[in-house]
Design a protein around this motif. Structure first.
Motif, PDB file in Angstrom:
ATOM      1  N   ARG A 121      22.915   7.097   1.706  1.00  0.00           N
ATOM      2  CA  ARG A 121      21.565   7.695   1.662  1.00  0.00           C
ATOM      3  C   ARG A 121      21.637   9.214   1.648  1.00  0.00           C
ATOM      4  O   ARG A 121      20.842   9.877   0.972  1.00  0.00           O
ATOM      5  N   HIS A 148      14.894  -4.259  -4.172  1.00  0.00           N
ATOM      6  CA  HIS A 148      14.856  -5.336  -3.190  1.00  0.00           C
ATOM      7  C   HIS A 148      16.079  -5.237  -2.264  1.00  0.00           C
ATOM      8  O   HIS A 148      17.198  -5.030  -2.743  1.00  0.00           O
ATOM      9  N   PRO A 149      15.873  -5.452  -0.956  1.00  0.00           N
ATOM     10  CA  PRO A 149      16.985  -5.342  -0.010  1.00  0.00           C
ATOM     11  C   PRO A 149      18.182  -6.244  -0.320  1.00  0.00           C
ATOM     12  O   PRO A 149      19.268  -6.004   0.187  1.00  0.00           O
ATOM     13  N   THR A 159      15.567   0.744  -0.072  1.00  0.00           N
ATOM     14  CA  THR A 159      15.176  -0.660  -0.148  1.00  0.00           C
ATOM     15  C   THR A 159      13.690  -0.917   0.107  1.00  0.00           C
ATOM     16  O   THR A 159      13.278  -2.069   0.123  1.00  0.00           O
ATOM     17  N   ARG A 162       8.407   2.626   1.595  1.00  0.00           N
ATOM     18  CA  ARG A 162       8.322   3.598   2.689  1.00  0.00           C
ATOM     19  C   ARG A 162       9.533   4.540   2.659  1.00  0.00           C
ATOM     20  O   ARG A 162       9.387   5.763   2.762  1.00  0.00           O
ATOM     21  N   GLU A 163      10.700   3.947   2.489  1.00  0.00           N
ATOM     22  CA  GLU A 163      11.926   4.757   2.467  1.00  0.00           C
ATOM     23  C   GLU A 163      11.937   5.692   1.261  1.00  0.00           C
ATOM     24  O   GLU A 163      12.305   6.858   1.370  1.00  0.00           O
ATOM     25  N   ASP A 166       9.557   8.511   1.990  1.00  0.00           N
ATOM     26  CA  ASP A 166      10.164   9.428   2.968  1.00  0.00           C
ATOM     27  C   ASP A 166      11.170  10.342   2.274  1.00  0.00           C
ATOM     28  O   ASP A 166      11.234  11.544   2.555  1.00  0.00           O
ATOM     29  N   TRP A 189       7.120  -6.768  -3.264  1.00  0.00           N
ATOM     30  CA  TRP A 189       6.048  -7.724  -2.963  1.00  0.00           C
ATOM     31  C   TRP A 189       6.140  -8.311  -1.554  1.00  0.00           C
ATOM     32  O   TRP A 189       5.131  -8.660  -0.945  1.00  0.00           O
ATOM     33  N   TRP A 190       7.355  -8.428  -1.023  1.00  0.00           N
ATOM     34  CA  TRP A 190       7.606  -9.078   0.268  1.00  0.00           C
ATOM     35  C   TRP A 190       7.210  -8.200   1.458  1.00  0.00           C
ATOM     36  O   TRP A 190       7.117  -8.684   2.585  1.00  0.00           O
ATOM     37  N   ASP A 191       6.995  -6.919   1.210  1.00  0.00           N
ATOM     38  CA  ASP A 191       6.898  -5.932   2.292  1.00  0.00           C
ATOM     39  C   ASP A 191       5.485  -5.913   2.876  1.00  0.00           C
ATOM     40  O   ASP A 191       4.525  -5.628   2.164  1.00  0.00           O
ATOM     41  N   TYR A 192       5.376  -6.187   4.148  1.00  0.00           N
ATOM     42  CA  TYR A 192       4.031  -6.250   4.728  1.00  0.00           C
ATOM     43  C   TYR A 192       3.385  -4.869   4.808  1.00  0.00           C
ATOM     44  O   TYR A 192       2.187  -4.757   5.010  1.00  0.00           O
TER      45      TYR A 192
END
Lengths: 281, 281
Positions: A121, A148-149, A159, A162-163, A166, A189-192
Protein backbone atom coordinates in the motif's frame (compact mmCIF):
# COMPACT_ATOMS: atom_id res chain seq x y z
CA UNK A 1 -34.46 11.74 -10.89
CA UNK A 2 -32.45 8.98 -12.53
CA UNK A 3 -33.04 8.50 -16.24
CA UNK A 4 -33.52 5.21 -18.01
CA UNK A 5 -30.29 4.04 -19.47
CA UNK A 6 -29.77 4.50 -23.20
CA UNK A 7 -27.19 2.71 -25.29
CA UNK A 8 -25.39 5.89 -26.28
CA UNK A 9 -24.54 6.32 -22.59
CA UNK A 10 -23.00 2.84 -22.52
CA UNK A 11 -19.45 1.78 -23.22
CA UNK A 12 -17.84 -1.53 -24.05
CA UNK A 13 -14.60 -2.42 -22.36
CA UNK A 14 -12.67 -4.38 -24.97
CA UNK A 15 -11.80 -7.13 -22.45
CA UNK A 16 -15.47 -8.10 -22.62
CA UNK A 17 -14.85 -9.41 -26.14
CA UNK A 18 -11.78 -11.39 -25.14
CA UNK A 19 -9.16 -9.40 -27.08
CA UNK A 20 -9.61 -11.56 -30.17
CA UNK A 21 -10.12 -9.29 -33.16
CA UNK A 22 -7.79 -6.36 -33.79
CA UNK A 23 -8.86 -3.06 -32.26
CA UNK A 24 -9.85 -1.61 -35.64
CA UNK A 25 -12.41 -4.39 -36.06
CA UNK A 26 -13.61 -4.06 -32.47
CA UNK A 27 -14.17 -0.32 -32.83
CA UNK A 28 -16.42 -0.88 -35.83
CA UNK A 29 -18.35 -3.69 -34.13
CA UNK A 30 -18.95 -1.63 -31.01
CA UNK A 31 -20.12 1.38 -33.01
CA UNK A 32 -22.37 -0.75 -35.23
CA UNK A 33 -23.99 -2.30 -32.16
CA UNK A 34 -25.10 1.15 -31.06
CA UNK A 35 -22.88 1.77 -28.07
CA UNK A 36 -21.76 5.30 -27.28
CA UNK A 37 -18.20 4.58 -26.23
CA UNK A 38 -15.35 2.15 -25.96
CA UNK A 39 -12.72 1.49 -23.32
CA UNK A 40 -9.60 -0.02 -24.88
CA UNK A 41 -6.70 -1.84 -23.26
CA UNK A 42 -3.02 -1.18 -23.73
CA UNK A 43 -2.64 -4.69 -25.11
CA UNK A 44 -5.04 -3.75 -27.93
CA UNK A 45 -2.58 -1.04 -28.96
CA UNK A 46 0.47 -3.20 -29.48
CA UNK A 47 1.75 -2.46 -32.98
CA UNK A 48 -0.90 0.20 -33.59
CA UNK A 49 -0.59 3.86 -34.50
CA UNK A 50 -2.41 5.51 -31.61
CA UNK A 51 -3.28 8.57 -33.66
CA UNK A 52 -4.96 6.38 -36.25
CA UNK A 53 -6.85 4.43 -33.57
CA UNK A 54 -7.97 7.65 -31.96
CA UNK A 55 -9.12 9.00 -35.32
CA UNK A 56 -11.02 5.81 -36.08
CA UNK A 57 -12.80 5.93 -32.73
CA UNK A 58 -13.87 9.52 -33.37
CA UNK A 59 -15.00 8.81 -36.92
CA UNK A 60 -17.02 5.85 -35.67
CA UNK A 61 -18.85 8.30 -33.43
CA UNK A 62 -17.61 6.71 -30.24
CA UNK A 63 -16.44 8.32 -27.05
CA UNK A 64 -13.71 6.81 -24.88
CA UNK A 65 -14.72 5.98 -21.32
CA UNK A 66 -11.30 4.99 -20.04
CA UNK A 67 -7.99 3.35 -20.79
CA UNK A 68 -6.99 0.02 -19.18
CA UNK A 69 -4.87 -0.53 -17.22
CA UNK A 70 -1.84 0.23 -15.06
CA UNK A 71 1.28 -1.83 -14.58
CA UNK A 72 1.25 -2.96 -10.93
CA UNK A 73 3.16 -0.55 -8.72
CA UNK A 74 4.59 -2.83 -5.98
CA UNK A 75 8.02 -4.16 -6.79
CA UNK A 76 10.85 -6.06 -5.19
CA UNK A 77 13.47 -3.40 -5.93
CA UNK A 78 13.67 0.36 -6.33
CA UNK A 79 14.61 -0.11 -9.95
CA UNK A 80 11.60 -2.24 -10.69
CA UNK A 81 9.36 0.20 -8.85
CA UNK A 82 10.74 3.10 -10.89
CA UNK A 83 10.17 1.16 -14.10
CA UNK A 84 6.57 0.46 -13.10
CA UNK A 85 5.95 4.13 -12.45
CA UNK A 86 7.53 5.17 -15.76
CA UNK A 87 5.52 2.56 -17.61
CA UNK A 88 2.37 4.07 -16.19
CA UNK A 89 3.55 7.57 -17.04
CA UNK A 90 3.86 6.56 -20.70
CA UNK A 91 0.44 4.94 -20.54
CA UNK A 92 -0.99 8.27 -19.35
CA UNK A 93 0.35 9.87 -22.52
CA UNK A 94 -1.30 7.14 -24.58
CA UNK A 95 -4.57 7.62 -22.71
CA UNK A 96 -4.40 11.34 -23.49
CA UNK A 97 -3.68 10.58 -27.14
CA UNK A 98 -6.78 8.38 -27.25
CA UNK A 99 -8.91 11.00 -25.57
CA UNK A 100 -9.58 8.86 -22.50
CA UNK A 101 -10.73 10.85 -19.47
CA UNK A 102 -9.13 8.36 -17.12
CA UNK A 103 -6.45 5.70 -16.84
CA UNK A 104 -7.66 2.77 -14.78
CA UNK A 105 -5.29 1.75 -11.99
CA UNK A 106 -5.29 -1.86 -10.94
CA UNK A 107 -2.60 -1.19 -8.42
CA UNK A 108 -1.03 -4.57 -7.72
CA UNK A 109 -0.21 -6.11 -4.36
CA UNK A 110 2.35 -8.42 -2.80
CA UNK A 111 5.55 -8.48 -4.85
CA UNK A 112 8.03 -11.34 -4.66
CA UNK A 113 7.99 -13.06 -1.28
CA UNK A 114 6.77 -10.01 0.56
CA UNK A 115 3.73 -10.66 2.74
CA UNK A 116 3.17 -7.09 3.85
CA UNK A 117 0.05 -5.49 2.45
CA UNK A 118 1.11 -2.38 4.33
CA UNK A 119 4.32 -2.24 2.33
CA UNK A 120 2.44 -2.75 -0.94
CA UNK A 121 0.00 0.00 0.00
CA UNK A 122 2.84 2.35 0.74
CA UNK A 123 4.38 1.69 -2.68
CA UNK A 124 1.03 2.23 -4.37
CA UNK A 125 0.56 5.57 -2.64
CA UNK A 126 4.09 6.57 -3.54
CA UNK A 127 3.73 5.52 -7.17
CA UNK A 128 0.42 7.26 -7.78
CA UNK A 129 1.74 10.35 -6.05
CA UNK A 130 4.67 10.44 -8.45
CA UNK A 131 2.28 10.41 -11.41
CA UNK A 132 -0.16 13.02 -10.21
CA UNK A 133 1.45 16.10 -11.70
CA UNK A 134 1.81 14.43 -15.08
CA UNK A 135 -1.78 13.17 -14.98
CA UNK A 136 -2.99 16.70 -14.38
CA UNK A 137 -0.79 18.03 -17.16
CA UNK A 138 -2.16 15.61 -19.76
CA UNK A 139 -5.66 15.88 -18.30
CA UNK A 140 -6.16 12.16 -17.66
CA UNK A 141 -7.37 11.15 -14.22
CA UNK A 142 -5.60 8.38 -12.33
CA UNK A 143 -8.58 6.18 -11.51
CA UNK A 144 -7.92 3.86 -8.63
CA UNK A 145 -10.09 0.78 -9.03
CA UNK A 146 -10.65 -0.99 -5.74
CA UNK A 147 -10.70 -4.71 -6.53
CA UNK A 148 -12.64 -7.45 -4.81
CA UNK A 149 -10.78 -8.64 -1.69
CA UNK A 150 -10.39 -12.10 -3.22
CA UNK A 151 -7.63 -10.59 -5.38
CA UNK A 152 -5.86 -8.91 -2.47
CA UNK A 153 -2.78 -11.14 -2.64
CA UNK A 154 -1.91 -10.81 -6.29
CA UNK A 155 -3.82 -8.02 -8.04
CA UNK A 156 -4.84 -5.21 -5.76
CA UNK A 157 -4.02 -4.29 -2.20
CA UNK A 158 -6.78 -1.68 -2.51
CA UNK A 159 -9.86 -3.71 -1.73
CA UNK A 160 -12.67 -1.31 -0.94
CA UNK A 161 -14.07 2.00 -2.09
CA UNK A 162 -13.40 3.45 1.34
CA UNK A 163 -9.73 2.55 1.04
CA UNK A 164 -9.51 3.93 -2.51
CA UNK A 165 -11.03 7.21 -1.39
CA UNK A 166 -8.76 7.43 1.64
CA UNK A 167 -5.89 6.95 -0.79
CA UNK A 168 -7.18 9.74 -3.05
CA UNK A 169 -7.24 12.05 -0.04
CA UNK A 170 -3.71 11.13 0.96
CA UNK A 171 -2.44 11.79 -2.56
CA UNK A 172 -4.58 14.85 -3.31
CA UNK A 173 -5.51 16.31 0.09
CA UNK A 174 -6.72 19.59 -1.39
CA UNK A 175 -9.03 17.75 -3.77
CA UNK A 176 -7.53 19.51 -6.78
CA UNK A 177 -8.22 16.46 -8.95
CA UNK A 178 -6.20 14.21 -11.20
CA UNK A 179 -6.88 11.18 -9.04
CA UNK A 180 -10.23 9.46 -8.57
CA UNK A 181 -11.88 6.06 -8.51
CA UNK A 182 -13.27 3.57 -10.99
CA UNK A 183 -16.26 1.85 -9.42
CA UNK A 184 -16.98 -1.63 -10.71
CA UNK A 185 -20.10 -3.24 -9.27
CA UNK A 186 -18.34 -6.61 -9.26
CA UNK A 187 -15.73 -5.35 -6.84
CA UNK A 188 -17.89 -3.34 -4.45
CA UNK A 189 -21.38 -4.85 -4.37
CA UNK A 190 -20.71 -6.90 -1.19
CA UNK A 191 -19.63 -3.90 0.88
CA UNK A 192 -22.19 -2.72 3.39
CA UNK A 193 -20.55 0.72 3.29
CA UNK A 194 -20.91 1.03 -0.48
CA UNK A 195 -23.81 3.47 -0.42
CA UNK A 196 -22.13 5.87 1.98
CA UNK A 197 -18.80 5.59 0.13
CA UNK A 198 -20.36 6.27 -3.28
CA UNK A 199 -21.93 9.40 -1.82
CA UNK A 200 -18.57 10.40 -0.41
CA UNK A 201 -16.89 9.80 -3.78
CA UNK A 202 -19.48 11.94 -5.50
CA UNK A 203 -19.17 14.79 -3.04
CA UNK A 204 -15.45 14.95 -3.76
CA UNK A 205 -15.90 14.58 -7.53
CA UNK A 206 -13.88 11.39 -7.51
CA UNK A 207 -16.03 9.08 -9.61
CA UNK A 208 -14.20 8.70 -12.92
CA UNK A 209 -15.78 5.52 -14.22
CA UNK A 210 -18.61 3.09 -13.54
CA UNK A 211 -18.26 -0.54 -14.62
CA UNK A 212 -20.92 -3.22 -14.73
CA UNK A 213 -21.14 -7.00 -14.97
CA UNK A 214 -22.60 -9.45 -12.44
CA UNK A 215 -21.56 -11.74 -9.59
CA UNK A 216 -22.45 -15.35 -10.31
CA UNK A 217 -23.46 -17.59 -7.43
CA UNK A 218 -21.67 -19.92 -7.28
CA UNK A 219 -18.52 -18.34 -8.72
CA UNK A 220 -16.06 -20.91 -10.04
CA UNK A 221 -12.98 -18.85 -10.74
CA UNK A 222 -11.55 -15.87 -8.89
CA UNK A 223 -10.83 -13.90 -12.06
CA UNK A 224 -12.51 -15.32 -15.16
CA UNK A 225 -16.03 -16.16 -14.03
CA UNK A 226 -17.81 -12.82 -14.14
CA UNK A 227 -21.42 -12.86 -15.16
CA UNK A 228 -23.46 -11.01 -17.76
CA UNK A 229 -25.67 -8.36 -16.19
CA UNK A 230 -28.80 -10.06 -14.90
CA UNK A 231 -27.28 -13.52 -14.59
CA UNK A 232 -26.05 -12.94 -11.05
CA UNK A 233 -27.04 -11.38 -7.75
CA UNK A 234 -25.86 -7.78 -7.95
CA UNK A 235 -28.45 -5.01 -7.68
CA UNK A 236 -26.86 -3.22 -10.62
CA UNK A 237 -29.55 -0.66 -11.26
CA UNK A 238 -29.54 0.43 -7.64
CA UNK A 239 -25.78 0.95 -7.80
CA UNK A 240 -26.11 2.93 -11.04
CA UNK A 241 -28.72 5.11 -9.38
CA UNK A 242 -26.38 5.70 -6.46
CA UNK A 243 -23.46 6.82 -8.62
CA UNK A 244 -25.72 9.05 -10.68
CA UNK A 245 -27.32 10.56 -7.59
CA UNK A 246 -23.76 11.21 -6.49
CA UNK A 247 -23.25 13.27 -9.62
CA UNK A 248 -21.65 10.83 -12.06
CA UNK A 249 -22.63 11.63 -15.63
CA UNK A 250 -20.16 9.43 -17.50
CA UNK A 251 -20.62 6.19 -19.36
CA UNK A 252 -21.86 2.89 -17.99
CA UNK A 253 -19.09 0.55 -19.08
CA UNK A 254 -19.48 -3.21 -19.44
CA UNK A 255 -16.40 -5.16 -18.43
CA UNK A 256 -16.76 -8.94 -18.29
CA UNK A 257 -13.86 -11.35 -17.86
CA UNK A 258 -15.38 -14.72 -18.59
CA UNK A 259 -14.13 -17.89 -20.15
CA UNK A 260 -17.75 -18.68 -20.89
CA UNK A 261 -18.50 -15.47 -22.79
CA UNK A 262 -15.14 -15.45 -24.52
CA UNK A 263 -16.11 -18.76 -26.11
CA UNK A 264 -19.01 -16.99 -27.88
CA UNK A 265 -18.85 -14.84 -31.04
CA UNK A 266 -18.05 -11.20 -30.38
CA UNK A 267 -21.21 -9.98 -32.14
CA UNK A 268 -23.33 -12.17 -29.87
CA UNK A 269 -21.65 -10.79 -26.76
CA UNK A 270 -22.35 -7.24 -27.93
CA UNK A 271 -25.99 -8.04 -28.66
CA UNK A 272 -26.55 -9.56 -25.23
CA UNK A 273 -24.68 -6.71 -23.51
CA UNK A 274 -26.90 -4.18 -25.28
CA UNK A 275 -30.07 -6.01 -24.21
CA UNK A 276 -29.00 -6.48 -20.63
CA UNK A 277 -27.77 -2.93 -20.19
CA UNK A 278 -31.29 -1.76 -20.97
CA UNK A 279 -33.19 -4.38 -18.95
CA UNK A 280 -30.89 -4.95 -15.98
CA UNK A 281 -28.97 -1.72 -15.44
CA UNK B 1 4.43 -8.34 25.63
CA UNK B 2 3.09 -11.13 23.46
CA UNK B 3 4.17 -14.59 24.47
CA UNK B 4 5.39 -17.35 22.18
CA UNK B 5 2.55 -19.64 21.30
CA UNK B 6 2.38 -22.99 23.08
CA UNK B 7 0.38 -25.96 21.95
CA UNK B 8 -1.79 -26.03 25.05
CA UNK B 9 -3.11 -22.64 23.95
CA UNK B 10 -4.06 -24.06 20.56
CA UNK B 11 -7.29 -25.66 19.46
CA UNK B 12 -8.26 -27.87 16.55
CA UNK B 13 -11.48 -27.17 14.75
CA UNK B 14 -12.76 -30.58 13.72
CA UNK B 15 -13.45 -29.40 10.15
CA UNK B 16 -9.67 -29.30 9.72
CA UNK B 17 -9.68 -33.11 9.78
CA UNK B 18 -12.50 -33.39 7.25
CA UNK B 19 -15.17 -34.90 9.52
CA UNK B 20 -14.01 -38.43 8.75
CA UNK B 21 -13.57 -40.30 12.03
CA UNK B 22 -16.25 -40.21 14.71
CA UNK B 23 -15.90 -37.43 17.28
CA UNK B 24 -14.80 -39.86 20.00
CA UNK B 25 -11.80 -40.83 17.88
CA UNK B 26 -11.06 -37.23 16.96
CA UNK B 27 -11.06 -36.11 20.58
CA UNK B 28 -8.44 -38.70 21.44
CA UNK B 29 -6.28 -37.84 18.44
CA UNK B 30 -6.36 -34.12 19.22
CA UNK B 31 -5.48 -34.70 22.86
CA UNK B 32 -2.70 -37.14 21.98
CA UNK B 33 -1.20 -34.61 19.58
CA UNK B 34 -0.79 -32.18 22.46
CA UNK B 35 -3.39 -29.56 21.67
CA UNK B 36 -5.15 -27.76 24.49
CA UNK B 37 -8.64 -27.64 23.04
CA UNK B 38 -11.07 -28.71 20.38
CA UNK B 39 -13.85 -26.97 18.50
CA UNK B 40 -16.50 -29.44 17.36
CA UNK B 41 -19.23 -29.07 14.77
CA UNK B 42 -22.88 -29.87 15.14
CA UNK B 43 -22.51 -32.45 12.40
CA UNK B 44 -20.02 -34.32 14.59
CA UNK B 45 -22.75 -34.70 17.22
CA UNK B 46 -25.33 -36.46 15.09
CA UNK B 47 -26.32 -39.61 16.95
CA UNK B 48 -24.09 -38.78 19.92
CA UNK B 49 -24.88 -38.35 23.58
CA UNK B 50 -23.68 -34.81 24.22
CA UNK B 51 -23.09 -35.46 27.89
CA UNK B 52 -20.80 -38.34 27.02
CA UNK B 53 -18.94 -36.27 24.45
CA UNK B 54 -18.54 -33.44 26.92
CA UNK B 55 -17.26 -35.88 29.54
CA UNK B 56 -14.79 -37.42 27.11
CA UNK B 57 -13.42 -33.99 26.14
CA UNK B 58 -12.88 -33.12 29.81
CA UNK B 59 -11.28 -36.45 30.61
CA UNK B 60 -8.96 -36.04 27.65
CA UNK B 61 -7.79 -32.81 29.26
CA UNK B 62 -9.12 -30.65 26.44
CA UNK B 63 -10.87 -27.33 26.58
CA UNK B 64 -13.55 -26.32 24.08
CA UNK B 65 -12.82 -23.18 22.10
CA UNK B 66 -16.18 -22.92 20.33
CA UNK B 67 -19.06 -24.74 18.73
CA UNK B 68 -19.67 -24.59 14.96
CA UNK B 69 -21.88 -23.32 13.47
CA UNK B 70 -25.23 -21.58 13.04
CA UNK B 71 -27.99 -22.38 10.61
CA UNK B 72 -28.18 -19.44 8.20
CA UNK B 73 -30.70 -16.84 9.37
CA UNK B 74 -32.03 -15.37 6.08
CA UNK B 75 -35.09 -17.16 4.79
CA UNK B 76 -37.73 -16.81 2.12
CA UNK B 77 -40.65 -16.97 4.57
CA UNK B 78 -41.42 -16.02 8.15
CA UNK B 79 -41.87 -19.67 9.00
CA UNK B 80 -38.49 -20.62 7.64
CA UNK B 81 -36.88 -17.70 9.43
CA UNK B 82 -38.48 -18.75 12.72
CA UNK B 83 -37.25 -22.32 12.21
CA UNK B 84 -33.72 -21.06 11.58
CA UNK B 85 -33.77 -19.04 14.78
CA UNK B 86 -35.13 -21.97 16.82
CA UNK B 87 -32.54 -24.28 15.32
CA UNK B 88 -29.84 -21.92 16.52
CA UNK B 89 -31.48 -21.65 19.94
CA UNK B 90 -31.22 -25.41 20.36
CA UNK B 91 -27.60 -25.29 19.19
CA UNK B 92 -26.88 -22.78 21.95
CA UNK B 93 -28.09 -25.33 24.46
CA UNK B 94 -25.81 -27.94 22.94
CA UNK B 95 -22.91 -25.51 23.02
CA UNK B 96 -23.57 -24.93 26.71
CA UNK B 97 -23.76 -28.67 27.30
CA UNK B 98 -20.34 -29.05 25.66
CA UNK B 99 -18.85 -26.23 27.69
CA UNK B 100 -18.20 -24.07 24.63
CA UNK B 101 -17.73 -20.40 25.44
CA UNK B 102 -19.17 -19.38 22.07
CA UNK B 103 -21.39 -20.50 19.24
CA UNK B 104 -19.96 -19.45 15.89
CA UNK B 105 -22.42 -17.66 13.65
CA UNK B 106 -21.95 -17.98 9.93
CA UNK B 107 -24.97 -15.85 9.31
CA UNK B 108 -26.05 -16.67 5.76
CA UNK B 109 -26.96 -14.28 2.99
CA UNK B 110 -29.28 -14.08 -0.02
CA UNK B 111 -32.19 -16.52 0.35
CA UNK B 112 -34.17 -17.76 -2.62
CA UNK B 113 -34.23 -15.26 -5.48
CA UNK B 114 -33.74 -12.28 -3.24
CA UNK B 115 -30.88 -10.02 -4.31
CA UNK B 116 -31.03 -7.62 -1.39
CA UNK B 117 -28.06 -7.83 0.95
CA UNK B 118 -29.83 -5.16 2.98
CA UNK B 119 -32.79 -7.48 3.51
CA UNK B 120 -30.49 -10.36 4.48
CA UNK B 121 -28.65 -8.12 6.92
CA UNK B 122 -31.90 -7.06 8.50
CA UNK B 123 -32.92 -10.69 9.02
CA UNK B 124 -29.54 -11.49 10.53
CA UNK B 125 -29.80 -8.63 12.99
CA UNK B 126 -33.33 -9.68 13.87
CA UNK B 127 -32.41 -13.34 14.32
CA UNK B 128 -29.37 -12.73 16.50
CA UNK B 129 -31.37 -10.24 18.54
CA UNK B 130 -33.99 -12.90 19.22
CA UNK B 131 -31.31 -15.24 20.57
CA UNK B 132 -29.46 -12.80 22.78
CA UNK B 133 -31.38 -13.34 25.99
CA UNK B 134 -31.09 -17.10 25.69
CA UNK B 135 -27.38 -16.88 24.89
CA UNK B 136 -26.82 -14.87 28.04
CA UNK B 137 -28.89 -17.31 30.07
CA UNK B 138 -26.87 -20.33 28.97
CA UNK B 139 -23.64 -18.33 29.06
CA UNK B 140 -22.62 -18.98 25.45
CA UNK B 141 -21.65 -15.99 23.36
CA UNK B 142 -23.15 -15.54 19.90
CA UNK B 143 -19.97 -15.08 17.90
CA UNK B 144 -20.55 -13.37 14.61
CA UNK B 145 -17.88 -14.49 12.17
CA UNK B 146 -17.41 -12.01 9.35
CA UNK B 147 -16.67 -14.07 6.24
CA UNK B 148 -14.50 -13.14 3.28
CA UNK B 149 -16.49 -11.01 0.79
CA UNK B 150 -16.14 -13.72 -1.84
CA UNK B 151 -18.85 -15.62 0.06
CA UNK B 152 -21.20 -12.63 0.29
CA UNK B 153 -23.83 -14.09 -2.03
CA UNK B 154 -24.34 -17.46 -0.42
CA UNK B 155 -22.72 -17.75 3.00
CA UNK B 156 -22.42 -14.49 4.84
CA UNK B 157 -23.77 -11.01 4.24
CA UNK B 158 -21.46 -9.91 7.07
CA UNK B 159 -18.18 -9.42 5.24
CA UNK B 160 -15.91 -7.38 7.47
CA UNK B 161 -14.94 -7.03 11.09
CA UNK B 162 -16.21 -3.46 11.06
CA UNK B 163 -19.63 -4.66 9.95
CA UNK B 164 -19.69 -7.46 12.53
CA UNK B 165 -18.84 -5.02 15.30
CA UNK B 166 -21.44 -2.53 14.11
CA UNK B 167 -23.91 -5.39 14.27
CA UNK B 168 -22.84 -6.26 17.83
CA UNK B 169 -23.50 -2.65 18.81
CA UNK B 170 -26.92 -2.63 17.21
CA UNK B 171 -27.88 -5.84 19.02
CA UNK B 172 -26.19 -5.07 22.35
CA UNK B 173 -25.89 -1.28 22.51
CA UNK B 174 -25.08 -1.26 26.21
CA UNK B 175 -22.26 -3.75 25.68
CA UNK B 176 -23.66 -6.14 28.26
CA UNK B 177 -22.27 -9.11 26.34
CA UNK B 178 -23.65 -12.31 24.91
CA UNK B 179 -22.71 -11.30 21.37
CA UNK B 180 -19.20 -10.94 19.98
CA UNK B 181 -17.04 -11.82 17.02
CA UNK B 182 -15.00 -14.77 15.81
CA UNK B 183 -11.96 -13.46 13.97
CA UNK B 184 -10.54 -15.78 11.33
CA UNK B 185 -7.38 -14.53 9.67
CA UNK B 186 -8.57 -16.02 6.36
CA UNK B 187 -11.59 -13.76 6.32
CA UNK B 188 -10.08 -10.49 7.50
CA UNK B 189 -6.42 -10.38 6.46
CA UNK B 190 -7.09 -8.32 3.31
CA UNK B 191 -8.86 -5.51 5.16
CA UNK B 192 -6.83 -2.36 5.57
CA UNK B 193 -8.98 -1.48 8.59
CA UNK B 194 -8.26 -4.78 10.34
CA UNK B 195 -5.81 -3.37 12.88
CA UNK B 196 -8.12 -0.59 13.99
CA UNK B 197 -11.13 -2.93 14.09
CA UNK B 198 -9.33 -5.57 16.16
CA UNK B 199 -8.46 -2.84 18.65
CA UNK B 200 -12.09 -1.73 18.69
CA UNK B 201 -13.26 -5.33 19.21
CA UNK B 202 -10.86 -5.72 22.11
CA UNK B 203 -11.91 -2.49 23.78
CA UNK B 204 -15.49 -3.69 23.79
CA UNK B 205 -14.58 -7.23 24.92
CA UNK B 206 -16.05 -8.67 21.76
CA UNK B 207 -13.32 -11.10 20.66
CA UNK B 208 -14.71 -14.57 21.37
CA UNK B 209 -12.49 -16.65 19.10
CA UNK B 210 -9.40 -16.42 16.92
CA UNK B 211 -9.03 -18.78 13.96
CA UNK B 212 -5.98 -19.40 11.82
CA UNK B 213 -5.14 -20.95 8.48
CA UNK B 214 -3.60 -19.28 5.41
CA UNK B 215 -4.54 -17.63 2.12
CA UNK B 216 -3.00 -19.45 -0.83
CA UNK B 217 -1.97 -17.44 -3.86
CA UNK B 218 -3.37 -18.42 -6.26
CA UNK B 219 -6.56 -19.70 -4.62
CA UNK B 220 -8.40 -22.24 -6.74
CA UNK B 221 -11.69 -22.62 -4.93
CA UNK B 222 -13.77 -20.09 -3.04
CA UNK B 223 -14.44 -22.43 -0.11
CA UNK B 224 -12.22 -25.51 -0.06
CA UNK B 225 -8.76 -24.20 -0.87
CA UNK B 226 -7.54 -22.82 2.43
CA UNK B 227 -3.90 -23.18 3.18
CA UNK B 228 -1.91 -24.58 6.09
CA UNK B 229 -0.33 -21.82 8.17
CA UNK B 230 2.86 -20.74 6.46
CA UNK B 231 1.89 -21.93 2.99
CA UNK B 232 0.21 -18.67 2.05
CA UNK B 233 0.57 -14.91 2.36
CA UNK B 234 -1.15 -14.01 5.62
CA UNK B 235 0.91 -12.34 8.34
CA UNK B 236 -0.62 -14.65 10.92
CA UNK B 237 1.69 -13.90 13.80
CA UNK B 238 1.09 -10.18 13.42
CA UNK B 239 -2.66 -10.74 13.57
CA UNK B 240 -2.30 -12.96 16.65
CA UNK B 241 -0.28 -10.24 18.30
CA UNK B 242 -2.99 -7.72 17.48
CA UNK B 243 -5.80 -9.78 19.03
CA UNK B 244 -3.71 -10.50 22.10
CA UNK B 245 -2.72 -6.87 22.48
CA UNK B 246 -6.44 -6.20 22.28
CA UNK B 247 -6.92 -8.42 25.32
CA UNK B 248 -7.83 -11.79 23.82
CA UNK B 249 -6.61 -14.64 26.01
CA UNK B 250 -8.48 -17.54 24.41
CA UNK B 251 -7.29 -20.35 22.18
CA UNK B 252 -5.69 -20.07 18.76
CA UNK B 253 -7.91 -22.36 16.72
CA UNK B 254 -6.89 -23.96 13.45
CA UNK B 255 -9.69 -24.24 10.93
CA UNK B 256 -8.75 -25.41 7.44
CA UNK B 257 -11.24 -26.35 4.77
CA UNK B 258 -9.13 -27.98 2.11
CA UNK B 259 -9.68 -30.75 -0.36
CA UNK B 260 -5.92 -31.13 -0.41
CA UNK B 261 -5.49 -31.60 3.35
CA UNK B 262 -8.60 -33.73 3.65
CA UNK B 263 -6.93 -36.21 1.33
CA UNK B 264 -4.17 -36.73 3.92
CA UNK B 265 -4.33 -38.90 7.07
CA UNK B 266 -5.78 -37.12 10.08
CA UNK B 267 -2.69 -37.79 12.21
CA UNK B 268 -0.51 -36.14 9.57
CA UNK B 269 -2.72 -33.07 9.48
CA UNK B 270 -2.47 -32.75 13.26
CA UNK B 271 1.30 -33.12 13.20
CA UNK B 272 1.71 -30.41 10.57
CA UNK B 273 -0.76 -28.12 12.35
CA UNK B 274 1.21 -28.48 15.57
CA UNK B 275 4.50 -27.65 13.84
CA UNK B 276 3.12 -24.69 11.94
CA UNK B 277 1.29 -23.21 14.90
CA UNK B 278 4.64 -22.95 16.65
CA UNK B 279 6.71 -21.72 13.69
CA UNK B 280 4.21 -19.55 11.81
CA UNK B 281 1.74 -18.24 14.36
Amino acid sequence: MVAELKLDRCSINTATLGHRSPISTVIDMVARAGFGAISPWRRDMVGCDLKAVSRQIKHAGLGVSGYCRSTYFPAVSREEFARNVEDNRRALDDAAQLGAPCFVLVVGSLAGDNKSLGHARHQVEDGIGQLLEHARKVNVSLSIEPLHPMTAADRSCVTSLREALDLCELIDPENVGGVGVAIDVYHVWWDYAVKEQIARAGKNKRIDAFHVCDWLSPTRDLVLDRGMMGDGVVEIRQLRHLVEEAGYTGYVETEIFSNLWWSRPEEEILTVCAQRLLTEC
